[in-house]
Design an enzyme around this catalytic site. Sequence first.
Site, PDB file in Angstrom:
ATOM      1  CB  SER A   1       5.241  -1.621  12.119  1.00 62.01           C
ATOM      2  OG  SER A   1       4.657  -0.352  12.179  1.00 62.01           O
TER       3      SER A   1
ATOM      4  N   GLY B   1       2.353   2.506  10.819  1.00 60.21           N
ATOM      5  CA  GLY B   1       3.122   3.465  10.575  1.00 60.21           C
ATOM      6  C   GLY B   1       3.523   3.856  11.639  1.00 60.21           C
TER       7      GLY B   1
ATOM      8  CD  GLU C   1      -2.785   5.387   6.891  1.00 65.03           C
ATOM      9  OE1 GLU C   1      -2.873   5.428   5.659  1.00 65.03           O
ATOM     10  OE2 GLU C   1      -1.815   4.848   7.696  1.00 65.03           O
TER      11      GLU C   1
ATOM     12  CG  HIS D   1      -5.929   1.396   5.229  1.00 67.38           C
ATOM     13  ND1 HIS D   1      -5.377   2.301   6.299  1.00 67.38           N
ATOM     14  CD2 HIS D   1      -4.829   0.591   5.188  1.00 67.38           C
ATOM     15  CE1 HIS D   1      -4.330   2.267   6.388  1.00 67.38           C
ATOM     16  NE2 HIS D   1      -3.796   1.214   5.738  1.00 67.38           N
TER      17      HIS D   1
ATOM     18  CG  ASN E   1      -1.717   1.298   1.342  1.00 71.73           C
ATOM     19  OD1 ASN E   1      -1.853   2.146   0.524  1.00 71.73           O
ATOM     20  ND2 ASN E   1      -1.980   1.509   2.504  1.00 71.73           N
TER      21      ASN E   1
ATOM     22  CE  LYS F   1       0.622   3.404   4.820  1.00 71.68           C
ATOM     23  NZ  LYS F   1       0.171   3.496   6.335  1.00 71.68           N
TER      24      LYS F   1
ATOM     25  CD  GLU G   1      -3.328  -2.841   7.614  1.00 69.71           C
ATOM     26  OE1 GLU G   1      -2.485  -3.089   7.213  1.00 69.71           O
ATOM     27  OE2 GLU G   1      -4.068  -1.827   7.437  1.00 69.71           O
TER      28      GLU G   1
END
Length: 271
Positions: free
Chosen positions: A229, A190, A107, A105, A9, A11, A184
């Site tokens: 991560s 991140g 985010e 996701h 991904n 991003k 996740e």
Amino acid sequence: MRKPLVAGNWKMNSPTESSTILLENILHHTDQLKKMIKDLNTSSAIDIAIFPPAVYLREAQEILTGSGIHWGTQNVSAFDEGPYTGEISAAMIEGFGCEYVLIGHSERRCLYETLELDQTVLDKIVAQKYEMATRHNLTPIICIGETADDYEANKTEEVIARLLDVLIAHKGPKALSETVLAYEPVWAIGTGKSATPEWAQDVHSFMRERIAKHDKATAESLQILYGGSVKADNAAAIFAKPDVDGGLIGGASLDVEEFIHICFAAALKAS
Ligand code: PEP
């Protein structure tokens, strides 16, 4: 044996010129990876999928077609078409040769959370997007994970069960056999603070068991990725766990060598 999948991904990273270079480098390194996989003497291999920003889908299609590497988008609209400024429909995505789409996701969820929608509404939006993806022959990679607060409050299973139950109620358990799930934990994305392999295994096993209550065969065949991560130095230990079928990789997917090492760790699992 489930085939491992490594999904990168990107991003909202990579300007035009470097997106082409990054895709070409991935292609070049993947050829090396294929040779390494052959040396492992394994008949089964792995799947690799790349998720660039949607404006680079044309490049992805031009560069990756015929390579065996898949590509997809980081989001999809919950609607077919209409007055949804800035959204991209599943039909449009399908037109770029995509095979996968990321859904839910964290985010993306954060953006909606600023609108103060509650989690149950967000889970329903995820289910609608899931519906759109499957209608257009896209394999959804549905992201599920708890926040740091949920984790501290011991609510991981509760959060995960809630979305799984919505997905099962929406299309039935069998339909999940055409999806990929990604555990996740939001606190690991991140942050450089990955879940331990044992923690990932426990949560993946909980997810599989929850689905098995409805449909054993689907639970057994479903790919469940871990994301948060993952780097070259922790991938092999995480992927070695029996219920972890590869990874959803954010930051490390922008570094080709790092990404290919992670792919190799998945190939080791398949050997
Ligand atoms: C992600 O974006 O899904 C992700 C897991 O990011 P990172 O690998 O950077 O934690």
